[in-house]
Design an enzyme around this catalytic site. Structure first.
Site, PDB file in Angstrom:
ATOM      1  N   HIS A   1      79.761  48.230 -22.177  1.00 46.43           N
ATOM      2  CA  HIS A   1      79.630  49.398 -21.685  1.00 46.43           C
ATOM      3  C   HIS A   1      80.928  50.127 -21.414  1.00 46.43           C
ATOM      4  O   HIS A   1      81.095  50.839 -20.481  1.00 46.43           O
ATOM      5  CB  HIS A   1      78.997  49.141 -20.205  1.00 46.43           C
ATOM      6  CG  HIS A   1      77.547  49.027 -20.432  1.00 46.43           C
ATOM      7  ND1 HIS A   1      76.994  47.801 -20.774  1.00 46.43           N
ATOM      8  CD2 HIS A   1      76.428  49.516 -20.161  1.00 46.43           C
ATOM      9  CE1 HIS A   1      75.682  47.801 -20.816  1.00 46.43           C
ATOM     10  NE2 HIS A   1      75.217  49.124 -20.555  1.00 46.43           N
TER      11      HIS A   1
ATOM     12  N   CYS B   1      71.946  52.428 -11.660  1.00 47.19           N
ATOM     13  CA  CYS B   1      72.304  53.796 -12.501  1.00 47.19           C
ATOM     14  C   CYS B   1      71.423  54.731 -11.959  1.00 47.19           C
ATOM     15  O   CYS B   1      72.052  55.901 -12.177  1.00 47.19           O
ATOM     16  CB  CYS B   1      72.121  53.244 -13.892  1.00 47.19           C
ATOM     17  SG  CYS B   1      70.473  52.592 -14.139  1.00 47.19           S
TER      18      CYS B   1
ATOM     19  N   CYS C   1      66.055  56.815 -14.848  1.00 47.79           N
ATOM     20  CA  CYS C   1      67.158  57.419 -15.637  1.00 47.79           C
ATOM     21  C   CYS C   1      66.689  57.805 -17.149  1.00 47.79           C
ATOM     22  O   CYS C   1      67.104  58.730 -17.806  1.00 47.79           O
ATOM     23  CB  CYS C   1      68.227  56.174 -16.139  1.00 47.79           C
ATOM     24  SG  CYS C   1      69.461  55.988 -14.715  1.00 47.79           S
TER      25      CYS C   1
ATOM     26  N   GLU D   1      63.593  47.618 -21.668  1.00 43.69           N
ATOM     27  CA  GLU D   1      63.617  49.134 -20.956  1.00 43.69           C
ATOM     28  C   GLU D   1      63.470  50.122 -22.185  1.00 43.69           C
ATOM     29  O   GLU D   1      64.237  51.035 -22.062  1.00 43.69           O
ATOM     30  CB  GLU D   1      64.929  49.072 -20.293  1.00 43.69           C
ATOM     31  CG  GLU D   1      65.540  48.052 -19.128  1.00 43.69           C
ATOM     32  CD  GLU D   1      66.542  48.372 -18.322  1.00 43.69           C
ATOM     33  OE1 GLU D   1      66.655  48.340 -17.072  1.00 43.69           O
ATOM     34  OE2 GLU D   1      67.654  48.636 -19.009  1.00 43.69           O
TER      35      GLU D   1
ATOM     36  N   GLY E   1      77.684  50.289 -27.461  1.00 42.76           N
ATOM     37  CA  GLY E   1      76.358  49.533 -27.379  1.00 42.76           C
ATOM     38  C   GLY E   1      75.334  50.536 -26.387  1.00 42.76           C
ATOM     39  O   GLY E   1      74.062  50.538 -26.754  1.00 42.76           O
ATOM     40  N   HIS E   2      75.931  51.400 -25.583  1.00 40.26           N
ATOM     41  CA  HIS E   2      75.122  52.231 -24.721  1.00 40.26           C
ATOM     42  C   HIS E   2      75.632  53.578 -24.697  1.00 40.26           C
ATOM     43  O   HIS E   2      76.854  53.904 -24.565  1.00 40.26           O
ATOM     44  CB  HIS E   2      75.424  51.862 -23.067  1.00 40.26           C
ATOM     45  CG  HIS E   2      74.390  52.503 -22.393  1.00 40.26           C
ATOM     46  ND1 HIS E   2      74.007  53.817 -22.541  1.00 40.26           N
ATOM     47  CD2 HIS E   2      73.282  52.005 -21.474  1.00 40.26           C
ATOM     48  CE1 HIS E   2      73.064  54.122 -21.453  1.00 40.26           C
ATOM     49  NE2 HIS E   2      72.408  53.002 -20.924  1.00 40.26           N
TER      50      HIS E   2
END
Length: 659
Positions: free
Chosen positions: A137, A420, A342, A324, A188-189
């Site tokens: 991240h 988050c 989110c 998720e 990756g995110h």
């Protein structure tokens, strides 16, 4: 170069009134931001610890200790700062600005001489920077820093955080890309792609836009970068569960194929929707530049799949708890739904960007559905507890005793180790005024209806619109035009897809909508003078909604919806065993303001039938019989459930079989 010919209204030019969105915006300013600052500093008794601010103190050399929290913990502070920036844009407040400035000073001190900024790697593993993009991240956190910096600069004119972000972005630009000697990696995110577009827009540096596009275009190409770095690390992962690289497969990261070839939403839902939002940003610049429509076409395919086949009626997305993630078409279970807050926020971002590219009511409709249901549900009425997961059916005992329901909470939480969602909610509702309108010199698009006053400059002339409405509870919207000079423009009013009989009048005279609608907007083209008024009537009967036949979970069930608001039943109003309630297709409901509810909401009153449970004894099964009694029921807005006391909740209800 402009992304589109439509502009958003600066936050400072929108004053929200006392409608639902305005009250939530005020809640962020008065309650949520102070509460979240305490959470970031570990000052909420009984809450999960954050340590986000303490990590920066350690990285800045102002404290000693070990890094605490998730590898992406920095992003929580950045999102909080972004929410502060939006709040300062509309309500300048010295105490809050001083607090934000102190946090910014800390962030600046934590930045490394080469521009790098990440407290985990600075404190814990400085030698491993940029070695695990798939899992760690770094670029995600950088993106949230950049978004906060842009927002703070626009709100206050102060450059310190923007300069920090520019130094970090320059470092990233030096490190990544297709040029020899650079890493051909990508996050990756996803998140930095969105942020780099914003940084380009505020600085004019085109290399930031090129870098955003590079991160998108490199994704999914062979050889896969995540495989290369996995081998280079000696096949080791960051997370204890990492056994293969990536642990959940390329689809989890939306890296299974090039982004322009992707047609269905797969993998981690927040990552996917952040990526689709960035693709829409790039689509705007591609169309404005070389006229390349491939990006828009790709966005449209993904939009269709998400909203027509993988979205809950609440606007929630991402049904699978394990990753998720999106799963497959029409796989939308109720009681094990993940539907991360989110993810619904990310859907708002995607819808908003699609709306800017192609003003069409379908985008605003989805944005509204998510806002009033799957996003708002993530925050309590007092702003001091939150849902990470937003299921459509809850049975508290099952949540505590079943492993496959462990992610579902019957009550909102004070904070999360992985937090988050709360600051994401804060930044969205702090900036909600910027989502209401789009405009240029020819048109003003009204996308959301809520009490507010907004100022525009049309062909050099000052124009103000004032909405007076109790929406989404009340059906009437009154828009007053103020302008010192007569001004010609088209007022484009969204006709919501849920409304079947919209009516519009100008200065008390009804107008015929046939022939003046375009993509779900009523276009009223005229010379507007000071004092002109438009009235929009949006009838809100209670609708019994059905799901697509492919949605196995809800066959033979209905959900109640009034206007844009989806309703649910709670145990506190209707007793236990909500699964035993059935509703007649002919049942009628009345809408009324609740007099005993935290917050101002409209509830629905009606009748249902409950299975009679007498006579069972110790039998587990017996021959079927229709033994039911008529009962009164109350339905409350889905977003407002769990604000009174814990208990069962259910959105989808069985339909009464005809005898």
């Amino acid at each position: 170069m402009l992304k589109t010919n439509l502009k958003t209204v600066p936050l400072k030019d929108v004053r929200l009134g006392n409608g639902l969105l305005g009250r939530k915006n005020e809640l962020i300013r008065k309650e949520v931001l102070p509460y979240q600052w305490k959470a970031l500093n570990n000052e909420i008794p009984g809450a999960d610890q954050s340590s986000a601010v303490e990590n920066f103190r350690i990285a800045a050399g102002e404290a000693r200790g070990k890094f605490t929290g998730m590898v992406f913990q920095d992003s929580d502070l950045y999102k909080w700062l972004e929410a502060v920036a939006y709040t300062l844009a509309t309500h300048p407040e010295k105490e809050l600005e001083d607090l934000a400035d102190s946090a910014i000073d800390l962030i600046e001190k934590a930045q490394q001489p080469d521009g790098y900024l990440n407290t985990y790697f600075t404190i814990a593993e400085p030698e491993k920077r940029w070695t695990n993009l798939a899992e760690c991240h770094e670029l995600y956190c950088a993106g949230h820093l950049i978004e906060a910096a842009v927002a703070y600069y626009q709100a206050t004119g102060k450059r310190k955080l923007l300069d920090v972000a520019v130094r970090f972005a320059d470092h990233i630009d030096d490190k990544f890309g297709p040029d020899p000697g650079k890493l051909r990696g990508y996050p990756g995110h996803q998140e930095i792609e969105l942020a780099l577009v914003k940084l380009y827009e505020v600085t004019g540096e085109e290399r930031y836009l090129r870098l955003a596009r590079y991160f998108l275009e490199e994704r999914g190409r062979e050889p896969h970068y995540f495989d290369l770095e996995w081998e280079k690390r000696g096949r080791t992962g960051f997370w204890p569960s990492s056994g293969t690289e990536p642990d959940r497969g390329k689809e989890y990261f939306q890296a299974h194929k090039p982004v322009l070839d992707q047609e269905a939403a797969v993998g981690h839902a927040v990552r996917a929707l952040y990526m689709y939002s960035a693709m829409a940003d790039v689509a705007g610049y591609a169309l404005a530049g070389a006229g390349d429509g491939s990006w828009l076409a790709a966005c449209r395919k993904l939009w269709e799949n998400v909203t027509k086949k993988q979205m809950y009626i609440t606007g929630g997305v991402g049904s699978d708890v394990y990753s998720e993630a999106f799963t497959f078409d029409y796989d939308l279970p109720d009681d094990t739904a993940y539907a991360e807050t989110c993810a619904a926020i990310a859907l708002v971002f995607f819808a908003w960007r699609m709306l800017q590219l192609q003003p069409a009511a379908e985008y605003a409709d989805v944005m509204e559905r998510a806002l009033y249901n799957g996003v708002l549900s993530g925050m309590a009425e007092d702003g001091k507890s939150f849902f990470y997961v937003n299921p459509l059916a809850v049975h508290p005992e099952t949540c505590t005793r079943r492993y496959d329901h462990r992610h579902v909470k019957p009550v909102r939480q004070k904070w999360f180790g992985c937090a988050c969602c709360p600051p994401n909610l804060a930044r969205l509702f702090a900036s909600i005024g910027s989502y209401i309108y789009l405009y240029n010199n020819e048109r003003i698009y009204v996308n959301l209806y809520t009490s507010n006053t907004a100022r525009f400059r049309i062909n050099g002339r000052e124009v103000a619109l004032t909405q007076e409405t109790g929406y989404p509870w009340e059906e009437k919207v009154r828009i007053a035009i103020s302008s010192p000079e007569t001004t010609s423009f088209t007022l484009a009013l969204r006709l919501p897809g849920w409304c079947r009989r919209s009516a519009v009048s100008v200065n008390g005279e009804g107008i015929t909508l046939a022939g003046i609608t375009e993509n779900g907007y009523a276009l009223i083209d005229r010379e507007w003078k000071d004092g002109d008024t438009v009235e929009l009537a949006l009838p809100m009967p209670v609708e019994k909604m059905a799901a697509h036949p492919g949605l196995r979970e809800n066959a033979g069930k209905i959900a109640l919806q009034r206007g844009p608001v989806v309703y649910c039943l709670e145990e506190v109003d209707n007793g236990k065993d909500l699964h035993n309630l059935v509703i007649s297709p002919e049942a009628e409901f009345t809408a009324e303001f609740a007099d005993d509810f935290p917050g101002r909401v409209v509830v629905l009153k009606g009748e249902a039938f409950r299975t009679v449970e007498t006579g069972w004894g110790n039998e587990l099964y017996r021959p079927f019989s229709l033994r039911r009694e008529r009962v009164k029921i109350t339905a409350v807005p889905y977003y407002a459930w769990a604000n009174r006391r814990p208990g069962e909740m259910r959105v989808w209800l069985r339909v009464l079989e005809r005898e």
